[in-house]
Write a protein that holds these residues in place. Sequence first.
Motif, PDB file in Angstrom:
ATOM      1  N   ALA A  63      15.313 -24.398  59.387  1.00 59.84           N
ATOM      2  CA  ALA A  63      16.699 -24.835  59.570  1.00 59.84           C
ATOM      3  C   ALA A  63      17.077 -24.958  61.044  1.00 59.84           C
ATOM      4  CB  ALA A  63      17.653 -23.867  58.874  1.00 59.84           C
ATOM      5  N   ILE A  64      16.510 -24.103  61.891  1.00 62.52           N
ATOM      6  CA  ILE A  64      16.889 -24.150  63.299  1.00 62.52           C
ATOM      7  C   ILE A  64      15.983 -25.027  64.158  1.00 62.52           C
ATOM      8  CG2 ILE A  64      18.088 -21.930  63.273  1.00 62.52           C
ATOM      9  CD1 ILE A  64      15.574 -20.749  64.709  1.00 62.52           C
ATOM     10  N   LEU A  65      14.898 -25.516  63.596  1.00 64.15           N
ATOM     11  CA  LEU A  65      13.970 -26.341  64.380  1.00 64.15           C
ATOM     12  C   LEU A  65      14.657 -27.452  65.172  1.00 64.15           C
ATOM     13  CD1 LEU A  65      10.697 -26.716  62.265  1.00 64.15           C
ATOM     14  CD2 LEU A  65      10.950 -25.741  64.552  1.00 64.15           C
ATOM     15  N   PRO A  66      15.591 -28.202  64.573  1.00 61.27           N
ATOM     16  CA  PRO A  66      16.238 -29.281  65.342  1.00 61.27           C
ATOM     17  C   PRO A  66      17.077 -28.771  66.517  1.00 61.27           C
ATOM     18  CG  PRO A  66      16.637 -29.553  62.987  1.00 61.27           C
ATOM     19  CD  PRO A  66      16.004 -28.212  63.173  1.00 61.27           C
ATOM     20  N   GLU A  67      17.427 -27.498  66.504  1.00 66.24           N
ATOM     21  CA  GLU A  67      18.272 -26.917  67.546  1.00 66.24           C
ATOM     22  C   GLU A  67      17.477 -26.373  68.731  1.00 66.24           C
ATOM     23  OE1 GLU A  67      21.684 -26.740  67.455  1.00 66.24           O
ATOM     24  OE2 GLU A  67      21.652 -27.866  65.577  1.00 66.24           O
ATOM     25  N   LEU A  68      16.168 -26.272  68.588  1.00 71.35           N
ATOM     26  CA  LEU A  68      15.357 -25.590  69.598  1.00 71.35           C
ATOM     27  C   LEU A  68      15.122 -26.441  70.836  1.00 71.35           C
ATOM     28  CD1 LEU A  68      12.645 -23.832  67.398  1.00 71.35           C
ATOM     29  CD2 LEU A  68      14.904 -22.995  68.095  1.00 71.35           C
ATOM     30  N   THR A  69      15.134 -25.762  71.969  1.00 74.26           N
ATOM     31  CA  THR A  69      14.752 -26.412  73.218  1.00 74.26           C
ATOM     32  C   THR A  69      13.233 -26.604  73.197  1.00 74.26           C
ATOM     33  OG1 THR A  69      14.349 -24.343  74.399  1.00 74.26           O
ATOM     34  CG2 THR A  69      16.625 -25.215  74.444  1.00 74.26           C
ATOM     35  N   GLU A  70      12.734 -27.312  74.165  1.00 65.85           N
ATOM     36  CA  GLU A  70      11.287 -27.533  74.261  1.00 65.85           C
ATOM     37  C   GLU A  70      10.550 -26.195  74.419  1.00 65.85           C
ATOM     38  OE1 GLU A  70       8.452 -29.849  77.376  1.00 65.85           O
ATOM     39  OE2 GLU A  70      10.214 -30.972  76.672  1.00 65.85           O
ATOM     40  N   GLU A  71      11.073 -25.322  75.272  1.00 61.74           N
ATOM     41  CA  GLU A  71      10.470 -24.012  75.492  1.00 61.74           C
ATOM     42  C   GLU A  71      10.487 -23.179  74.206  1.00 61.74           C
ATOM     43  OE1 GLU A  71      11.309 -19.982  78.175  1.00 61.74           O
ATOM     44  OE2 GLU A  71      12.687 -21.675  78.303  1.00 61.74           O
ATOM     45  N   GLU A  72      11.618 -23.168  73.512  1.00 59.66           N
ATOM     46  CA  GLU A  72      11.737 -22.416  72.264  1.00 59.66           C
ATOM     47  C   GLU A  72      10.803 -22.969  71.191  1.00 59.66           C
ATOM     48  OE1 GLU A  72      16.450 -21.264  72.937  1.00 59.66           O
ATOM     49  OE2 GLU A  72      15.900 -22.938  71.632  1.00 59.66           O
ATOM     50  N   ALA A  73      10.716 -24.286  71.117  1.00 57.78           N
ATOM     51  CA  ALA A  73       9.833 -24.913  70.127  1.00 57.78           C
ATOM     52  C   ALA A  73       8.375 -24.543  70.399  1.00 57.78           C
ATOM     53  CB  ALA A  73      10.021 -26.426  70.131  1.00 57.78           C
ATOM     54  N   ALA A  74       8.012 -24.424  71.657  1.00 57.07           N
ATOM     55  CA  ALA A  74       6.641 -24.047  72.009  1.00 57.07           C
ATOM     56  C   ALA A  74       6.355 -22.604  71.570  1.00 57.07           C
ATOM     57  CB  ALA A  74       6.415 -24.204  73.511  1.00 57.07           C
ATOM     58  N   VAL A  75       7.314 -21.700  71.774  1.00 58.17           N
ATOM     59  CA  VAL A  75       7.139 -20.311  71.323  1.00 58.17           C
ATOM     60  C   VAL A  75       7.052 -20.272  69.806  1.00 58.17           C
ATOM     61  CG1 VAL A  75       8.246 -18.030  71.210  1.00 58.17           C
ATOM     62  CG2 VAL A  75       8.302 -19.343  73.344  1.00 58.17           C
ATOM     63  N   TYR A  76       7.918 -21.020  69.143  1.00 62.76           N
ATOM     64  CA  TYR A  76       7.922 -21.094  67.673  1.00 62.76           C
ATOM     65  C   TYR A  76       6.552 -21.567  67.179  1.00 62.76           C
ATOM     66  CZ  TYR A  76       9.581 -22.257  62.967  1.00 62.76           C
ATOM     67  OH  TYR A  76       9.756 -22.317  61.607  1.00 62.76           O
ATOM     68  N   GLN A  77       6.027 -22.604  67.799  1.00 66.70           N
ATOM     69  CA  GLN A  77       4.737 -23.161  67.385  1.00 66.70           C
ATOM     70  C   GLN A  77       3.603 -22.164  67.615  1.00 66.70           C
ATOM     71  OE1 GLN A  77       4.648 -26.144  65.756  1.00 66.70           O
ATOM     72  NE2 GLN A  77       2.555 -25.580  65.268  1.00 66.70           N
ATOM     73  N   ARG A  78       3.657 -21.440  68.724  1.00 69.03           N
ATOM     74  CA  ARG A  78       2.647 -20.399  68.972  1.00 69.03           C
ATOM     75  C   ARG A  78       2.685 -19.349  67.872  1.00 69.03           C
ATOM     76  NH1 ARG A  78       3.848 -17.515  73.990  1.00 69.03           N
ATOM     77  NH2 ARG A  78       2.021 -16.283  73.443  1.00 69.03           N
ATOM     78  N   GLY A  79       3.892 -18.961  67.466  1.00 73.32           N
ATOM     79  CA  GLY A  79       4.032 -17.988  66.388  1.00 73.32           C
ATOM     80  C   GLY A  79       3.509 -18.518  65.069  1.00 73.32           C
ATOM     81  N   LYS A  80       3.791 -19.774  64.822  1.00 74.73           N
ATOM     82  CA  LYS A  80       3.347 -20.399  63.572  1.00 74.73           C
ATOM     83  C   LYS A  80       1.822 -20.493  63.504  1.00 74.73           C
ATOM     84  CE  LYS A  80       4.170 -24.569  60.846  1.00 74.73           C
ATOM     85  NZ  LYS A  80       4.922 -25.833  60.770  1.00 74.73           N
ATOM     86  N   ASN A  81       1.207 -20.708  64.637  1.00 73.16           N
ATOM     87  CA  ASN A  81      -0.248 -20.871  64.691  1.00 73.16           C
ATOM     88  C   ASN A  81      -1.008 -19.555  64.823  1.00 73.16           C
ATOM     89  OD1 ASN A  81       0.033 -23.641  64.506  1.00 73.16           O
ATOM     90  ND2 ASN A  81      -0.045 -23.951  66.728  1.00 73.16           N
ATOM     91  N   ALA A  82      -0.290 -18.456  64.966  1.00 71.27           N
ATOM     92  CA  ALA A  82      -0.937 -17.151  65.140  1.00 71.27           C
ATOM     93  C   ALA A  82      -1.719 -16.770  63.887  1.00 71.27           C
ATOM     94  CB  ALA A  82       0.113 -16.088  65.454  1.00 71.27           C
ATOM     95  N   HIS A  83      -2.767 -16.031  64.086  1.00 70.48           N
ATOM     96  CA  HIS A  83      -3.606 -15.572  62.976  1.00 70.48           C
ATOM     97  C   HIS A  83      -3.412 -14.071  62.805  1.00 70.48           C
ATOM     98  CE1 HIS A  83      -5.531 -19.447  62.719  1.00 70.48           C
ATOM     99  NE2 HIS A  83      -5.704 -19.426  64.021  1.00 70.48           N
ATOM    100  N   PRO A  84      -2.557 -13.676  61.845  1.00 71.08           N
ATOM    101  CA  PRO A  84      -2.215 -12.264  61.692  1.00 71.08           C
ATOM    102  C   PRO A  84      -3.343 -11.394  61.134  1.00 71.08           C
ATOM    103  CG  PRO A  84      -1.205 -13.547  59.951  1.00 71.08           C
ATOM    104  CD  PRO A  84      -1.851 -14.523  60.906  1.00 71.08           C
ATOM    105  N   GLY A  85      -4.374 -11.985  60.609  1.00 72.50           N
ATOM    106  CA  GLY A  85      -5.469 -11.199  60.038  1.00 72.50           C
ATOM    107  C   GLY A  85      -5.355 -11.054  58.536  1.00 72.50           C
ATOM    108  N   HIS A  86      -4.137 -10.970  58.049  1.00 71.03           N
ATOM    109  CA  HIS A  86      -3.937 -10.918  56.597  1.00 71.03           C
ATOM    110  C   HIS A  86      -2.525 -11.411  56.276  1.00 71.03           C
ATOM    111  CE1 HIS A  86      -1.473  -7.403  57.317  1.00 71.03           C
ATOM    112  NE2 HIS A  86      -1.086  -7.461  56.062  1.00 71.03           N
ATOM    113  N   VAL A  87      -2.370 -11.896  55.078  1.00 67.29           N
ATOM    114  CA  VAL A  87      -1.068 -12.315  54.562  1.00 67.29           C
ATOM    115  C   VAL A  87      -0.786 -11.434  53.353  1.00 67.29           C
ATOM    116  CG1 VAL A  87       0.227 -14.223  53.519  1.00 67.29           C
ATOM    117  CG2 VAL A  87      -1.380 -14.683  55.385  1.00 67.29           C
ATOM    118  N   PRO A  88       0.389 -10.817  53.301  1.00 64.13           N
ATOM    119  CA  PRO A  88       0.694  -9.969  52.139  1.00 64.13           C
ATOM    120  C   PRO A  88       0.509 -10.723  50.819  1.00 64.13           C
ATOM    121  CG  PRO A  88       2.384  -9.748  53.822  1.00 64.13           C
ATOM    122  CD  PRO A  88       1.479 -10.871  54.251  1.00 64.13           C
ATOM    123  N   GLN A  89       0.097  -9.999  49.795  1.00 64.18           N
ATOM    124  CA  GLN A  89      -0.197 -10.622  48.494  1.00 64.18           C
ATOM    125  C   GLN A  89       0.994 -11.366  47.913  1.00 64.18           C
ATOM    126  OE1 GLN A  89      -1.686  -7.571  45.911  1.00 64.18           O
ATOM    127  NE2 GLN A  89      -3.804  -7.932  46.499  1.00 64.18           N
TER     128      GLN A  89
END
Length: 140
Positions: A65-91
Motif C-alpha cells: 500500500a505504501i510503495l507508491p509513497e516511497l522515495t527512491e532511497e526508501e524504495a531501495a531499502v524496501y527492496q533490500r528487505g524484500k530480497n533478504a534471505h531469512p533462512g526460514h519462513v514460518p510454516q
Amino acid sequence: MERFLQDSCDPKQLSPLTLAFLGDAVFEVLVREKIVCQGSRPVSQLHRLSVRDVCCKAQAAAGKAILPELTEEEAAVYQRGKNAHPGHVPQNADQTDYHEATALEALFGYLYLCGKIDRLTYLFETIQTFQHKTENDKGT
C-alpha cells in the motif's frame, strides 16, 4: 521526536534482516499505540487486535500500500528487505507475504534509526487509511 537512544549507528551499513529485526518492534509499537489510544480494553482483546495488524499477511498488504509513497532511497531499502534471505519462513506464512513483510519491517527499522520519525508516522497513517478503506470495501 528522536530515537529513544542516541547510540551511534549507520543504518546504511546494517543488513536488511537487522533493520527488519528493529523495524518489527517499531511497527508493533505504532500498532499498539494506535489500539491503546482507542480506549481501555481487556488485554486479550488488545492482543487480538494487534496481531491482526502485525501478522505477516497484514504487513505484506501494508508494504504494498505504501510503495507508491516511497522515495527512491526508501524504495531501495524496501527492496533490500524484500530480497533478504531469512533462512526460514514460518510454516503458517506464505513465502511471498513473508518477504513483503520483511521489506516493510526493514524500511521501518531504517527510518527509525535515521531519526525520521515524522516520515514513519506519515507512512503508518497511510497504512491505516489503506486498511480502513479495505475494511469498508469488504463491508459493501
